[in-house]
Structure formats: C-alpha cells, structure tokens
Design an enzyme around this catalytic site. Structure first.
Site, short mmCIF file in Angstrom:
data_model
loop_
_atom_site.label_atom_id
_atom_site.label_comp_id
_atom_site.label_asym_id
_atom_site.label_seq_id
_atom_site.Cartn_x
_atom_site.Cartn_y
_atom_site.Cartn_z
N HIS A 149 0.96 -1.21 0.21
CA HIS A 149 0.02 -0.08 0.14
C HIS A 149 0.89 1.04 0.17
O HIS A 149 0.85 1.82 1.24
CB HIS A 149 -0.74 -0.20 1.38
CG HIS A 149 -1.70 0.81 2.00
ND1 HIS A 149 -1.55 2.46 1.61
CD2 HIS A 149 -3.47 0.83 2.11
CE1 HIS A 149 -3.06 2.74 0.84
NE2 HIS A 149 -3.88 2.02 2.14
N GLU A 178 -0.84 1.35 -5.27
CA GLU A 178 -0.81 0.45 -4.87
C GLU A 178 -0.51 -0.96 -5.31
O GLU A 178 -1.71 -1.21 -5.86
CB GLU A 178 -1.89 0.00 -3.35
CG GLU A 178 -2.04 1.44 -2.79
CD GLU A 178 -3.27 1.68 -1.70
OE1 GLU A 178 -4.10 0.32 -1.68
OE2 GLU A 178 -4.11 2.47 -2.00
O1 G6P Z 1 -7.24 3.86 7.10
P1 G6P Z 1 -6.69 2.79 6.72
O2 G6P Z 1 -7.40 1.66 6.82
O3 G6P Z 1 -5.34 2.46 6.73
O4 G6P Z 1 -7.15 2.82 4.95
C1 G6P Z 1 -6.37 3.85 3.92
C2 G6P Z 1 -7.33 3.13 2.26
O5 G6P Z 1 -6.49 2.13 1.98
C3 G6P Z 1 -7.13 1.87 0.43
O6 G6P Z 1 -6.16 2.73 -0.51
C4 G6P Z 1 -8.69 1.75 0.54
O7 G6P Z 1 -8.91 1.67 -0.76
C5 G6P Z 1 -9.09 3.12 0.57
O8 G6P Z 1 -10.67 2.33 0.74
C6 G6P Z 1 -9.13 3.49 3.34
O9 G6P Z 1 -9.35 4.24 3.21
#
Ligand code: G6P
Length: 320
Positions: A188, A291
């Site tokens: 990510h 990602e």
């Molecule tokens: O806040 P987190 O659990 O770290 O996730 C952060 C982000 O991750 C990804 O990119 C998902 O597609 C998003 O929907 C999410 O908000």
C-alpha cells in the site's frame, strides 16, 4: 521505548557496519539503512517501509541526482509510532485480505481493515549486501502473531526489501497446509508528490476499475488519471508497469510489478482526511497511494505446498 535488550540483540545479529542499524522510533524498532545509492527506514511493526530517498549524485558530476533527493515515500507529519497502532504513510503490507474482510456478514467488527499483519511486529531473519551496493533485509511474520480466530491456515509470510538505486519489495506467501488458500493483498505505497495538482498516473488506461466511491460500480479508465477530489479505485487486470508523473518535481516514478493484477489509486482529499485524523494539515496535497496487489476478482489462490511472490520495483526516472 522499545525493549532495549531486543534492540541490542538485533544489532548484534543483523547490523551491517556503515549500512544498517536498528534504532528506536517512539515505541517501535526501525531498521535504518544508508548506502551509496539511497537511505531508507523500515519499522519492524508491519515490516513497514517508512522512507526511501535516492542520494544526490557526487558533487562536480555532470549527472544530475535522479530526483534531487525528494523523498519517494510519504509519511504523515502526524504518523504515530505506537505499538499495535497502524502508521499513516510508508508502505503498509495488507494481507491476507485487502480492505474490509470479505465475509463482513455476521462477524463482529474485530476484523481489521487490510488484514492483521500491518500492526504486529515481524522478525528479521537475514540482512546482506550485494556487489552492486544494495542492502537487503528479510522480515518474517512470526506464527505467534497470527490470531487463529482471524486466520487458521498454515502459511508463512515474508517480505524481502532491497534498498539500492531502486527500492524493491517481494512479498512471499507460502502455503504449508494441505488445502488451497485464497488471499487478497497489497503493498500500500504512499508516494510523496510535489503537489497533488501536478501529478498524473499513466498506464492504467483501458483497465476496468471498481469505484469504491460510486457504489462499487465497474467502470473503464479512458485517460491518464489527474486528481482533484477524493479517489478510491481498484483497477483490475493491470499491466506490469504504470507511472506517477510529477511535473512539480520533474520526475517520474516507474512502478514495475510482477504477479500483481490489481492497482489501487487512493487519495482521501479533504473530508476523508478529517475523518482519518492522522493525515496531517494539508497532508492529502503531498501524497498519492498507488498500491500493487491482487484484490477482488484478482485475488490469488495458492495450492497446498506452493508459494506466491508479489513483487514491486520503484524506479525514479526523468520527467519527459
Ligand atoms: O485507513 P486505512 O485502513 O489505512 O485505509 C486507507 C485506505 O486504503 C486503501 O487505499 C483503500 O482503498 C481505502 O478505501 C482506504 O481508505
């Protein structure tokens, strides 16, 4: 403060003089790497890369530093280094599921988003250098950190990180059980950008994507992606190379992948940043997540006894 004994033992076993040392950052232990090519830091919690920056070309050299040392990776000004709390920024490892747990129905809300490995401490099993001056470090998820209620399969997970003129990550899942295991996963990566208004993502044109902000509808990308609002998309069946073009920093980041079929593009913009609470003042203007993973229809099934390696290499190139 992390356990001082553990820190000392790690340094005795795995430090590389002049290249790799373990230090404390808040509650966490971080591997700090410096070599002729780059500097980087990686938290043992989540095996999460926190930073990587190329070194400037030698003074007097006609060659310009590839990116004039702007960081590759974004880390929030408000990131916290607290045991068990996820760190905003860097390259979190999402595994064995991405996003919400696939079986949301009927489960209490104790299934963390993006799986459970990003908030637990990984072991270091190996460090090494190469003739080309790269520094390598291998992390393994300890079995004791796998909650049986969340994951009952007999798997082994490793992250291999190589810090050199490029930054390379290999996430290896080995299935030691007797049945096929299915996972979704992502590296990510939060990229640092000069200004979100200056960037474009290229290489996803023609791909179908799931729009998480529009009722998970399936759509097809037509053009390079510019961002002027919240974006949260899972591109499917993507090609092995895409790029992040940054006009402000006059650089291109090439994202070269292997065994990855999905690419997520995410920026929380203003309202979601406020909800998340740890993006920092105006943080969304200086980051973009692209990602590398295998998500939704692209999830991966690993046969008994087999392994799967998700790989990504980030390479900084001139803007053209
Ligand atoms: O806040 P987190 O659990 O770290 O996730 C952060 C982000 O991750 C990804 O990119 C998902 O597609 C998003 O929907 C999410 O908000």
């Amino acid at each position: 403060m992390p356990d001082q004994q553990k820190l000392a033992t790690l340094n005795e076993q795995f430090a590389i003089e002049g290249q790799l040392q373990f230090n404390a950052t808040g509650d966490l232990i971080v591997a700090d790497i410096t070599n002729q090519h780059a500097t980087a830091s990686i938290a043992l919690q989540g095996a999460q890369v926190l930073s990587w920056a190329a070194k400037r070309a030698a003074k007097g050299s006609a060659e310009r530093g590839a990116d004039e040392q702007q960081p590759l990776i974004w880390l929030s000004d408000e990131a916290t280094f607290i045991a068990g709390k996820t760190i905003r920024g860097g390259i979190p490892v999402c595994w064995p599921w991405f996003g919400a747990h696939p079986d949301r129905e009927g489960y209490p809300d104790n299934r963390p988003a993006h799986g459970f490995v990003r908030a637990v401490v990984w072991d270091v099993t190996e460090t090494s250098t190469t003739a080309a001056g790269q520094t390598n470090i291998v992390f393994r998820l300890p079995q004791t950190q796998v909650p049986p209620a969340l994951w009952s399969h007999n798997t082994e997970l490793e992250l291999h990180v190589s810090v050199g003129a490029t930054l390379e990550l290999n996430l290896i899942t080995r299935n030691h059980g007797s049945e096929t295991v299915t996972i979704s996963q992502a590296l990510h990566s939060y990229f640092a950008v000069s200004d979100i208004n200056n960037v474009a993502v290229k290489g996803l044109e023609g791909c179908q994507f799931i729009d998480a902000l529009d009722d998970w509808q399936r759509k097809v990308e037509i053009t390079p992606i510019c961002i002027d609002a919240e974006i949260d998309r899972i591109y499917q069946n993507t090609k092995p190379v895409c790029s992040l073009e940054d006009k402000g920093w006059q650089r291109r980041i090439n994202i070269e992948t292997n065994n990855s079929r999905s690419t997520v593009v995410w920026n929380p913009w203003i309202d979601k940043s406020a909800r998340l609470g740890d993006m920092g003042e105006g943080g969304y203007l200086n980051m973009l997540c692209i990602e590398t993973g295998n998500i939704a229809e692209d999830r991966v099934s690993i046969a008994a006894g087999a392994e799967h390696c998700l790989s990504v290499c980030y390479r900084i190139a001139q803007y053209d």
